[in-house]
Design a protein around this motif. Sequence first.
Motif, PDB file in Angstrom:
ATOM      1  N   PHE A   1       0.852  -1.178   0.000  1.00 25.72           N
ATOM      2  CA  PHE A   1       0.000   0.000   0.000  1.00 25.72           C
ATOM      3  C   PHE A   1       0.892   1.233   0.000  1.00 25.72           C
ATOM      4  CE2 PHE A   1      -3.866   2.154   0.434  1.00 25.72           C
ATOM      5  CZ  PHE A   1      -3.794   3.085   1.447  1.00 25.72           C
ATOM      6  N   GLN A   2       0.719   2.120  -0.907  1.00 28.50           N
ATOM      7  CA  GLN A   2       1.644   3.230  -1.123  1.00 28.50           C
ATOM      8  C   GLN A   2       1.599   4.313  -0.054  1.00 28.50           C
ATOM      9  OE1 GLN A   2       0.123   4.221  -4.963  1.00 28.50           O
ATOM     10  NE2 GLN A   2      -0.893   6.058  -4.216  1.00 28.50           N
ATOM     11  N   ASN A   3       0.564   4.359   0.775  1.00 33.90           N
ATOM     12  CA  ASN A   3       0.480   5.387   1.807  1.00 33.90           C
ATOM     13  C   ASN A   3       1.008   4.918   3.151  1.00 33.90           C
ATOM     14  OD1 ASN A   3      -0.499   7.316   0.048  1.00 33.90           O
ATOM     15  ND2 ASN A   3      -2.595   6.644   0.332  1.00 33.90           N
ATOM     16  N   ILE A   4       1.889   3.911   3.107  1.00 35.18           N
ATOM     17  CA  ILE A   4       2.560   3.418   4.302  1.00 35.18           C
ATOM     18  C   ILE A   4       4.056   3.457   4.030  1.00 35.18           C
ATOM     19  CG2 ILE A   4       2.939   1.429   5.797  1.00 35.18           C
ATOM     20  CD1 ILE A   4       0.052   0.571   5.136  1.00 35.18           C
ATOM     21  N   HIS A   5       4.805   4.076   4.933  1.00 33.19           N
ATOM     22  CA  HIS A   5       6.258   4.113   4.767  1.00 33.19           C
ATOM     23  C   HIS A   5       6.885   2.860   5.354  1.00 33.19           C
ATOM     24  CE1 HIS A   5      10.434   5.163   5.813  1.00 33.19           C
ATOM     25  NE2 HIS A   5      10.397   5.686   4.599  1.00 33.19           N
ATOM     26  N   GLY A   6       6.460   2.474   6.540  1.00 34.36           N
ATOM     27  CA  GLY A   6       6.986   1.286   7.190  1.00 34.36           C
ATOM     28  C   GLY A   6       5.930   0.711   8.109  1.00 34.36           C
ATOM     29  N   GLY A   7       6.012  -0.572   8.380  1.00 30.69           N
ATOM     30  CA  GLY A   7       5.024  -1.197   9.251  1.00 30.69           C
ATOM     31  C   GLY A   7       3.714  -1.440   8.528  1.00 30.69           C
ATOM     32  N   GLY A   8       2.616  -1.483   9.296  1.00 30.80           N
ATOM     33  CA  GLY A   8       1.329  -1.851   8.732  1.00 30.80           C
ATOM     34  C   GLY A   8       0.353  -0.715   8.522  1.00 30.80           C
ATOM     35  N   GLN A   9       0.679   0.498   9.028  1.00 31.77           N
ATOM     36  CA  GLN A   9      -0.261   1.602   8.878  1.00 31.77           C
ATOM     37  C   GLN A   9       0.455   2.938   9.019  1.00 31.77           C
ATOM     38  OE1 GLN A   9      -3.141   0.970  11.944  1.00 31.77           O
ATOM     39  NE2 GLN A   9      -1.726   1.342  13.612  1.00 31.77           N
ATOM     40  N   SER A  10      -0.185   3.980   8.532  1.00 27.65           N
ATOM     41  CA  SER A  10       0.295   5.346   8.716  1.00 27.65           C
ATOM     42  C   SER A  10      -0.858   6.166   9.286  1.00 27.65           C
ATOM     43  CB  SER A  10       0.764   5.943   7.383  1.00 27.65           C
ATOM     44  OG  SER A  10      -0.317   6.091   6.492  1.00 27.65           O
ATOM     45  N   VAL A  11      -0.589   7.415   9.604  1.00 29.55           N
ATOM     46  CA  VAL A  11      -1.623   8.302  10.142  1.00 29.55           C
ATOM     47  C   VAL A  11      -2.059   9.249   9.034  1.00 29.55           C
ATOM     48  CG1 VAL A  11      -2.154  10.101  11.833  1.00 29.55           C
ATOM     49  CG2 VAL A  11      -0.627   8.208  12.454  1.00 29.55           C
ATOM     50  N   PRO A  12      -3.300   9.103   8.531  1.00 30.24           N
ATOM     51  CA  PRO A  12      -3.796  10.075   7.555  1.00 30.24           C
ATOM     52  C   PRO A  12      -4.303  11.318   8.283  1.00 30.24           C
ATOM     53  CG  PRO A  12      -5.419   8.350   7.885  1.00 30.24           C
ATOM     54  CD  PRO A  12      -4.236   8.013   8.750  1.00 30.24           C
TER      55      PRO A  12
END
Length: 135
Positions: free
Chosen positions: A1-12
Amino acid sequence: FQNIHGGGQSVPMEYDNATAPYYSETVRTWDTAQDWTVAGVDTLVLYVKGIAGNDATQPLYVALENQGRTPAVVTLDPAVLTATDWTEQEIPLSRFAGLDARTVRKMYIGVGNRATPTQGGAGKFYIDDIRLTRP
């Protein structure tokens, strides 16, 4: 998924500073003061990914607070909000004027100017991999 830099999730994060208070932010509060000097750490690092269509007229900022004190704010280049690749933001803790890095209670990440808010700016960006590092 392109909106994640590392790990399983990012903060939108979405921002719309068309109405008062003219800045948009999220806050992380710790019940117990955090010592951000352990093991010689001295730099806050986070990754930011913007969207090309964002209105980046206002800066991205990070603020840190000791309990009961005015947050110490560091503003970042507004261009990061339109960068479509992940960009690393390294902020030496020494840039947070007046902060006692041994007793951090809150971290804010937002868009706008907390001290002198002005109207304008809207969009969405992502934050990921927030961490402390040392030289």
